[in-house]
Design a protein around this motif. Structure first.
Motif, PDB file in Angstrom:
ATOM      1  N   THR A  19      -4.521  13.925  -3.075  1.00 42.54           N
ATOM      2  CA  THR A  19      -5.516  12.945  -3.535  1.00 42.54           C
ATOM      3  C   THR A  19      -5.338  12.554  -5.004  1.00 42.54           C
ATOM      4  O   THR A  19      -5.511  11.393  -5.364  1.00 42.54           O
ATOM      5  CB  THR A  19      -6.939  13.507  -3.351  1.00 42.54           C
ATOM      6  OG1 THR A  19      -7.012  14.772  -4.017  1.00 42.54           O
ATOM      7  CG2 THR A  19      -7.271  13.689  -1.874  1.00 42.54           C
ATOM      8  N   HIS A  28      -5.333   8.896  -7.167  1.00 38.33           N
ATOM      9  CA  HIS A  28      -6.230   8.631  -8.305  1.00 38.33           C
ATOM     10  C   HIS A  28      -5.419   8.273  -9.553  1.00 38.33           C
ATOM     11  O   HIS A  28      -5.791   7.375 -10.305  1.00 38.33           O
ATOM     12  CB  HIS A  28      -7.129   9.840  -8.581  1.00 38.33           C
ATOM     13  CG  HIS A  28      -8.265   9.941  -7.617  1.00 38.33           C
ATOM     14  ND1 HIS A  28      -9.419   9.208  -7.757  1.00 38.33           N
ATOM     15  CD2 HIS A  28      -8.410  10.654  -6.478  1.00 38.33           C
ATOM     16  CE1 HIS A  28     -10.236   9.470  -6.746  1.00 38.33           C
ATOM     17  NE2 HIS A  28      -9.643  10.354  -5.954  1.00 38.33           N
ATOM     18  N   LEU A  46      -7.847   2.095  -5.260  1.00 44.60           N
ATOM     19  CA  LEU A  46      -7.885   3.179  -4.279  1.00 44.60           C
ATOM     20  C   LEU A  46      -8.444   2.595  -2.984  1.00 44.60           C
ATOM     21  O   LEU A  46      -9.534   2.016  -2.984  1.00 44.60           O
ATOM     22  CB  LEU A  46      -8.813   4.264  -4.833  1.00 44.60           C
ATOM     23  CG  LEU A  46      -8.709   5.666  -4.274  1.00 44.60           C
ATOM     24  CD1 LEU A  46      -7.339   6.265  -4.548  1.00 44.60           C
ATOM     25  CD2 LEU A  46      -9.801   6.539  -4.891  1.00 44.60           C
ATOM     26  N   VAL A  47      -7.712   2.703  -1.886  1.00 45.80           N
ATOM     27  CA  VAL A  47      -8.222   2.143  -0.630  1.00 45.80           C
ATOM     28  C   VAL A  47      -8.567   3.225   0.390  1.00 45.80           C
ATOM     29  O   VAL A  47      -9.184   2.949   1.414  1.00 45.80           O
ATOM     30  CB  VAL A  47      -7.233   1.118  -0.011  1.00 45.80           C
ATOM     31  CG1 VAL A  47      -7.089  -0.087  -0.915  1.00 45.80           C
ATOM     32  CG2 VAL A  47      -5.879   1.739   0.276  1.00 45.80           C
ATOM     33  N   ASP A  48      -8.142   4.454   0.118  1.00 46.14           N
ATOM     34  CA  ASP A  48      -8.509   5.598   0.957  1.00 46.14           C
ATOM     35  C   ASP A  48      -8.290   6.839   0.098  1.00 46.14           C
ATOM     36  O   ASP A  48      -7.799   6.725  -1.026  1.00 46.14           O
ATOM     37  CB  ASP A  48      -7.633   5.639   2.218  1.00 46.14           C
ATOM     38  CG  ASP A  48      -8.337   6.342   3.370  1.00 46.14           C
ATOM     39  OD1 ASP A  48      -9.278   7.127   3.099  1.00 46.14           O
ATOM     40  OD2 ASP A  48      -7.946   6.120   4.527  1.00 46.14           O
ATOM     41  N   VAL A  49      -8.606   8.010   0.612  1.00 46.17           N
ATOM     42  CA  VAL A  49      -8.530   9.205  -0.242  1.00 46.17           C
ATOM     43  C   VAL A  49      -7.149   9.452  -0.850  1.00 46.17           C
ATOM     44  O   VAL A  49      -7.033   9.918  -1.973  1.00 46.17           O
ATOM     45  CB  VAL A  49      -8.988  10.499   0.490  1.00 46.17           C
ATOM     46  CG1 VAL A  49     -10.481  10.612   0.491  1.00 46.17           C
ATOM     47  CG2 VAL A  49      -8.402  10.585   1.884  1.00 46.17           C
ATOM     48  N   ARG A  50      -6.085   9.150  -0.087  1.00 49.09           N
ATOM     49  CA  ARG A  50      -4.733   9.380  -0.611  1.00 49.09           C
ATOM     50  C   ARG A  50      -3.919   8.093  -0.648  1.00 49.09           C
ATOM     51  O   ARG A  50      -2.687   8.138  -0.654  1.00 49.09           O
ATOM     52  CB  ARG A  50      -4.010  10.424   0.257  1.00 49.09           C
ATOM     53  CG  ARG A  50      -4.555  11.835   0.120  1.00 49.09           C
ATOM     54  CD  ARG A  50      -3.795  12.823   0.995  1.00 49.09           C
ATOM     55  NE  ARG A  50      -4.055  12.648   2.407  1.00 49.09           N
ATOM     56  CZ  ARG A  50      -3.212  12.092   3.288  1.00 49.09           C
ATOM     57  NH1 ARG A  50      -2.028  11.676   2.903  1.00 49.09           N
ATOM     58  NH2 ARG A  50      -3.533  11.970   4.551  1.00 49.09           N
ATOM     59  N   ARG A  51      -4.621   6.966  -0.644  1.00 53.33           N
ATOM     60  CA  ARG A  51      -3.896   5.689  -0.475  1.00 53.33           C
ATOM     61  C   ARG A  51      -4.357   4.648  -1.498  1.00 53.33           C
ATOM     62  O   ARG A  51      -5.554   4.499  -1.733  1.00 53.33           O
ATOM     63  CB  ARG A  51      -4.168   5.174   0.931  1.00 53.33           C
ATOM     64  CG  ARG A  51      -3.373   3.977   1.337  1.00 53.33           C
ATOM     65  CD  ARG A  51      -3.356   3.948   2.868  1.00 53.33           C
ATOM     66  NE  ARG A  51      -2.894   2.698   3.400  1.00 53.33           N
ATOM     67  CZ  ARG A  51      -2.252   2.573   4.570  1.00 53.33           C
ATOM     68  NH1 ARG A  51      -2.000   3.648   5.282  1.00 53.33           N
ATOM     69  NH2 ARG A  51      -1.861   1.410   5.003  1.00 53.33           N
ATOM     70  N   GLU A 101       0.870  -1.188   0.000  1.00 55.26           N
ATOM     71  CA  GLU A 101       0.000   0.000   0.000  1.00 55.26           C
ATOM     72  C   GLU A 101       0.903   1.233   0.000  1.00 55.26           C
ATOM     73  O   GLU A 101       1.999   1.220   0.579  1.00 55.26           O
ATOM     74  CB  GLU A 101      -0.931  -0.007   1.218  1.00 55.26           C
ATOM     75  CG  GLU A 101      -1.938  -1.155   1.144  1.00 55.26           C
ATOM     76  CD  GLU A 101      -3.190  -0.968   1.993  1.00 55.26           C
ATOM     77  OE1 GLU A 101      -3.285   0.044   2.716  1.00 55.26           O
ATOM     78  OE2 GLU A 101      -4.072  -1.847   1.903  1.00 55.26           O
ATOM     79  N   GLU A 143       0.823   5.590   0.323  1.00 58.42           N
ATOM     80  CA  GLU A 143       0.055   6.793   0.644  1.00 58.42           C
ATOM     81  C   GLU A 143       0.775   8.018   0.075  1.00 58.42           C
ATOM     82  O   GLU A 143       2.000   8.123   0.181  1.00 58.42           O
ATOM     83  CB  GLU A 143      -0.071   6.926   2.157  1.00 58.42           C
ATOM     84  CG  GLU A 143      -1.128   7.914   2.577  1.00 58.42           C
ATOM     85  CD  GLU A 143      -1.267   7.939   4.092  1.00 58.42           C
ATOM     86  OE1 GLU A 143      -2.154   7.255   4.616  1.00 58.42           O
ATOM     87  OE2 GLU A 143      -0.465   8.641   4.732  1.00 58.42           O
TER      88      GLU A 143
END
Ligand SMILES: [Zn+2]
Length: 275
Positions: free
Chosen positions: A225, A229, A239-244, A219, A221
């Motif tokens: 953002t 993407h 995509l697993v989180d907004v910035r990750r 993963e 980060e």
């Protein structure tokens, strides 16, 4: 016994800031000699401990930093960019051990010039759920080829990091981190002696071991953002989180190569000073 050195520059003797490792600058010209000195000390120590030859793989930036004309004759040098295994090119060539020289702490961690692959933009990398420096990623790749990590050099933070992924390896701290851009540095004469001694001792751990091939998850980060993407466009990357973002790979070789693509795509999406 044939040993490989993966040679990065941020963790070399005396290096503490950007210009020291930025190709083309006056400071970089100066630190190329110190970096080469660390490598020569390591080659000398490895050979004193029983190595017959040493392959040095340049692992920093343009991968054209070391001074071939000043290199110990018992070593040969893999120089230049665009290598499938990047910092670890050569680990699949039957070597009996690898040294991580001039390594540094990972992105988001305390350490001189700490980063993972990209100098900024990446705020953290995780391998199978654990924070991963370049050292941890490369050690997993070495394990997949049955190659033990014999020695790690860098600042004290890089050495501390190494204890969690290469507990049997020798470590040499050539400087003590004060901040990301400051360190208390030992002189080249002192660090060379320490590196040579540790490299010689480390040869007792040389010799191929059973390869550990398994699936891995990485993963990554980012600090913005849109970089996550952009990276999520790469097949298998989600995509697993907004910035990750995260992805699974069947082997560490696949994982490292996918990670290279993710960093290249993200680096291409960085927009000026807003990142
Ligand atoms: Zn590096």
């Amino acid at each position: 016994m044939r040993i490989m050195i993966s040679a990065d520059m941020e963790g070399a003797t005396g290096v503490t800031w950007t210009a020291d490792v930025l190709p083309g600058t006056e400071q970089w010209q100066r630190f190329r000699a110190l970096f080469t000195g660390d490598v020569n000390a390591c080659v000398g120590g490895l050979c004193a401990g029983g190595a017959e030859s040493v392959l040095v793989n340049e692992a920093h930036s343009s991968q054209r930093n070391l001074l071939l004309e000043a290199l110990d004759d018992r070593a040969s040098m893999l120089t230049g960019r665009h290598k499938p295994l990047s910092m670890m090119q050569g680990v699949d060539s039957g070597v009996d051990g690898v040294v991580f020289l001039g390594y540094h702490a990972g992105a988001g961690e305390e350490g001189v010039l700490a980063h993972t692959y990209l100098e900024n933009s990446i705020t953290g990398v995780w391998l199978d759920g654990r924070p991963a420096s370049e050292g941890r990623l490369n050690a997993a790749l070495a394990a997949e080829h049955g190659v033990p990590v014999l020695l790690v050099t860098g600042d004290d933070r890089a050495c501390e990091d190494a204890r969690s992924w290469a507990p049997a390896a020798e470590v040499v701290a050539v400087k003590e981190c004060v901040s990301r851009y400051a360190a208390i540095c030992a002189t080249p004469a002192i660090t060379s002696a320490r590196i040579a001694e540790a490299a010689s001792r480390a040869m007792t751990g040389a010799g191929r071991v059973e390869p550990v091939v398994s699936a891995h998850r990485i993963e990554v980060e980012f600090d913005a953002t849109h970089l996550a993407h952009a990276a999520a466009v790469v097949p298998t990357v989600e995509l697993v989180d907004v910035r990750r973002v995260g992805f699974d790979a069947a082997t560490m070789t696949d994982a490292v190569q996918a990670f290279k693509i993710v960093t290249a795509v993200a680096a291409g999406a960085v927009e000026g000073i807003y990142g």
